[in-house]
Write a protein that holds these residues in place. Structure first.
Motif, PDB file in Angstrom:
ATOM      1  N   PRO A 176       0.855  -1.194   0.000  1.00  0.00           N
ATOM      2  CA  PRO A 176       0.000   0.000   0.000  1.00  0.00           C
ATOM      3  C   PRO A 176       0.893   1.247   0.000  1.00  0.00           C
ATOM      4  O   PRO A 176       2.011   1.180   0.517  1.00  0.00           O
ATOM      5  N   PRO A 177       0.465   2.385  -0.555  1.00  0.00           N
ATOM      6  CA  PRO A 177      -0.871   2.612  -1.113  1.00  0.00           C
ATOM      7  C   PRO A 177      -1.017   2.188  -2.587  1.00  0.00           C
ATOM      8  O   PRO A 177      -2.125   2.076  -3.079  1.00  0.00           O
ATOM      9  N   ASP A 178       0.118   1.931  -3.292  1.00  0.00           N
ATOM     10  CA  ASP A 178       0.001   1.593  -4.719  1.00  0.00           C
ATOM     11  C   ASP A 178      -0.773   0.295  -4.919  1.00  0.00           C
ATOM     12  O   ASP A 178      -1.595   0.173  -5.830  1.00  0.00           O
ATOM     13  N   HIS A 179      -0.494  -0.688  -4.040  1.00  0.00           N
ATOM     14  CA  HIS A 179      -1.194  -1.963  -4.151  1.00  0.00           C
ATOM     15  C   HIS A 179      -2.695  -1.757  -4.034  1.00  0.00           C
ATOM     16  O   HIS A 179      -3.481  -2.271  -4.840  1.00  0.00           O
ATOM     17  N   THR A 180      -3.111  -0.984  -3.055  1.00  0.00           N
ATOM     18  CA  THR A 180      -4.537  -0.776  -2.792  1.00  0.00           C
ATOM     19  C   THR A 180      -5.216  -0.135  -4.002  1.00  0.00           C
ATOM     20  O   THR A 180      -6.293  -0.564  -4.434  1.00  0.00           O
ATOM     21  N   ARG A 181      -4.573   0.880  -4.572  1.00  0.00           N
ATOM     22  CA  ARG A 181      -5.161   1.605  -5.705  1.00  0.00           C
ATOM     23  C   ARG A 181      -5.315   0.694  -6.924  1.00  0.00           C
ATOM     24  O   ARG A 181      -6.398   0.590  -7.505  1.00  0.00           O
ATOM     25  N   LEU A 182      -4.264  -0.014  -7.272  1.00  0.00           N
ATOM     26  CA  LEU A 182      -4.297  -0.823  -8.500  1.00  0.00           C
ATOM     27  C   LEU A 182      -5.200  -2.037  -8.341  1.00  0.00           C
ATOM     28  O   LEU A 182      -5.942  -2.412  -9.247  1.00  0.00           O
ATOM     29  N   ARG A 183      -5.180  -2.653  -7.161  1.00  0.00           N
ATOM     30  CA  ARG A 183      -6.024  -3.832  -6.939  1.00  0.00           C
ATOM     31  C   ARG A 183      -7.509  -3.420  -6.979  1.00  0.00           C
ATOM     32  O   ARG A 183      -8.342  -4.124  -7.541  1.00  0.00           O
ATOM     33  N   ALA A 184      -7.810  -2.246  -6.408  1.00  0.00           N
ATOM     34  CA  ALA A 184      -9.207  -1.789  -6.384  1.00  0.00           C
ATOM     35  C   ALA A 184      -9.743  -1.604  -7.807  1.00  0.00           C
ATOM     36  O   ALA A 184     -10.920  -1.855  -8.081  1.00  0.00           O
ATOM     37  N   ALA A 214      -1.065  -2.739 -19.160  1.00  0.00           N
ATOM     38  CA  ALA A 214      -0.373  -3.898 -19.765  1.00  0.00           C
ATOM     39  C   ALA A 214       0.200  -4.788 -18.656  1.00  0.00           C
ATOM     40  O   ALA A 214       0.117  -6.019 -18.726  1.00  0.00           O
ATOM     41  N   THR A 215       0.746  -4.157 -17.627  1.00  0.00           N
ATOM     42  CA  THR A 215       1.337  -4.915 -16.514  1.00  0.00           C
ATOM     43  C   THR A 215       0.268  -5.723 -15.797  1.00  0.00           C
ATOM     44  O   THR A 215       0.488  -6.879 -15.409  1.00  0.00           O
ATOM     45  N   THR A 216      -0.909  -5.133 -15.620  1.00  0.00           N
ATOM     46  CA  THR A 216      -2.004  -5.853 -14.951  1.00  0.00           C
ATOM     47  C   THR A 216      -2.457  -7.037 -15.811  1.00  0.00           C
ATOM     48  O   THR A 216      -2.721  -8.124 -15.292  1.00  0.00           O
ATOM     49  N   CYS A 217      -2.537  -6.842 -17.127  1.00  0.00           N
ATOM     50  CA  CYS A 217      -2.926  -7.952 -18.019  1.00  0.00           C
ATOM     51  C   CYS A 217      -1.917  -9.082 -17.919  1.00  0.00           C
ATOM     52  O   CYS A 217      -2.277 -10.264 -17.862  1.00  0.00           O
ATOM     53  N   GLU A 218      -0.627  -8.734 -17.891  1.00  0.00           N
ATOM     54  CA  GLU A 218       0.418  -9.757 -17.779  1.00  0.00           C
ATOM     55  C   GLU A 218       0.281 -10.509 -16.456  1.00  0.00           C
ATOM     56  O   GLU A 218       0.421 -11.734 -16.398  1.00  0.00           O
ATOM     57  N   LEU A 219      -0.035  -9.756 -15.406  1.00  0.00           N
ATOM     58  CA  LEU A 219      -0.225 -10.398 -14.093  1.00  0.00           C
ATOM     59  C   LEU A 219      -1.375 -11.406 -14.150  1.00  0.00           C
ATOM     60  O   LEU A 219      -1.253 -12.530 -13.662  1.00  0.00           O
TER      61      LEU A 219
END
Ligand code: HEM
Length: 415
Positions: free
Chosen positions: A111-119, A248-253
């Motif tokens: 967090p906080p980057d994890h929280t924002r992107l996961r949401a 793109a990074t989220t799609c790869e994940l």
């Protein structure tokens, strides 16, 4: 490091650490990397004995009891990056990214980057949304099984357990038919890197896969921003809060986290049933047991056996001090067999009715794709009950020589 490789590093962190530790004469590393892979559970039992926490000679803390694994995963004192933002340990040489720009995925962020992107990704994977795919996943499963009906025997891993998840993810992301083969081929290469990069040849294949997949996602993102559909890429793009690189990074994940893992869940399930025909009979007699059976497989043969955390401050776990930035290896597979948490833990019992295994992790990084993985495994078992009521395995399958990922090389079934 590309997000995909970094994800491999996170899930492959234990193996990487083990190599480094074993090279330095580490006791726990020697135990874990011994040729036990067919059956890691006795070794886990030894590590779980006593307080359920070990400090290896080289200073890595290993937790093996259900209570302590759960505590580390939920405790916000532990995260996934060191104070200076690095992820431990750098197990893949830099330069494997295929020269594409890289940022960490949210699996690799605190967090906080994890929280924002996961949401932003969460709505696309809500249980209600995923339930809506049940019919189409069932059609995909039938299409894969149909041609196999003409063979005396077939390899479940190559013909069904592998193709089902990749076809489902392709559909969720609406990968065009012309790109589907490329997507599946490179998805397989990157999925295999979850357990670490094994050779120069593998490294070159990973580089290429990174480049090709990034090119594919970049093209699709541009297209979906201009002309959105109702696929996951369009939904994420519509939020306007994600840059193209984050998207793109989220799609790869999603591809890497959801492919190999689900393949192995299906394979591990079928092999568990093949070794326990009484439980297969029970499942055939009562399909209401399919959901509980999937959870029992996740407890009994977790597809992801381990993960790791970093202490964000000086702390302790089970009475053992852990210094700031110290690494803790969490043995998910050992937690599932802990007698303090589960009666008769080494028995495969689909009527157990327990869902508190840690196969999907716990806390902030709890698997976002868990509803989808469960749905795919449920559909797969339902179809196999229908198509292969007599489950007969040819020979004894071999486990892949991996440490973090637990799955079979192949699983030949007679019709
Ligand atoms: C049987 C199949 C699966 C298993 C065993 C599994 C297991 C896991 C585990 C253990 C983690 C967390 C690692 C940690 O805490 O360090 C995780 C995270 C994640 N998984 Fe899964 N997974 C599966 C399927 C899927 C699928 C199908 C998808 C999506 C298509 C997916 C997407 C994700 C994502 C996005 C994360 C990161 C969550 C976060 O960091 O907040 N997984 N998974």
């Amino acid at each position: 490091m590309s997000s995909v490789l970094a994800l491999g590093a996170r899930l492959g962190v234990q193996r990487a650490a083990l190599w480094a530790m074993a090279a330095r004469g580490d006791d726990v590393a020697r135990l874990l990397s011994a040729p036990w892979r067919g059956n890691p559970y006795p070794v886990y039992g030894r590590l779980r004995n006593g307080p359920g926490v070990h400090r290896s000679k080289t200073g890595v803390t290993v937790v093996a009891s259900h209570e302590l694994c759960s505590k580390v995963l939920r405790d916000r004192t532990f995260g996934v990056r060191t104070a200076d933002g690095l992820q431990p340990p750098p197990f893949v040489a830099s330069g494997l990214s295929g020269e594409v720009p890289v940022i960490p995925s949210f699996l690799e962020l605190d967090p906080p980057d994890h929280t924002r992107l996961r949401a932003l990704a969460r709505p696309a994977f809500s249980p209600a949304k995923i339930e809506g795919y049940r019919g189409s996943v069932a059609v995909t499963a039938s299409k894969l099984l149909l041609p196999l009906a003409f063979d005396d025997q077939f390899d479940l891993m190559a013909e069904f357990a592998g193709p089902l998840p990749i076809t489902v993810i392709s559909a969720l992301l609406d990968i065009p038919d012309v790109d589907a083969q490329v997507f599946a081929r490179y998805g397989r290469v990157l999925g295999a890197s979850l357990d670490g990069v094994r050779s120069v040849r593998h490294a070159l294949a990973v580089r290429r896969a990174n480049r090709e997949l990034r090119a594919l996602f970049t093209r699709l993102i541009t297209e979906r921003r201009a002309d959105p559909g109702d696929d996951v890429i369009s939904v994420l793009a519509a939020s306007d809060e994600l840059t193209d690189l984050e998207l793109a990074t989220t799609c790869e994940l999603l591809l890497v986290a959801g492919y190999e893992t689900t393949t192995n869940l299906i394979g591990n399930a079928v092999w568990a049933f093949a070794r326990h025909p009484d439980q297969w009979e029970r499942l055939r007699a009562d399909e209401a047991l399919i959901g509980p059976a999937v959870d029992e497989v996740l407890r009994y043969e977790a597809p992801v056996q381990a993960t790791a955390r970093i202490a964000h401050e000086d702390t302790e776990i089970g009475g053992v001090p852990v210094a700031k930035d110290g690494m803790v290896v969490v043995l998910i597979g050992a937690a599932g067999r802990d007698p303090a948490a589960f009666d008769r833990p080494d028995e495969f019992d689909i009527g157990r009715g327990r869902t508190d295994h840690l196969a999907f992790s716990s806390g902030a990084h709890y698997c976002l794709g868990a509803p989808l993985a469960r749905l795919e495994a449920e559909v797969a078992l339902r179809k196999l009950v229908e198509w292969l009521p007599e489950l007969v395995v040819s020979g004894t399958p071999r486990w892949r020589p991996t440490t973090v990922i637990r799955g079979l090389r192949s699983l030949r079934l007679y019709q």
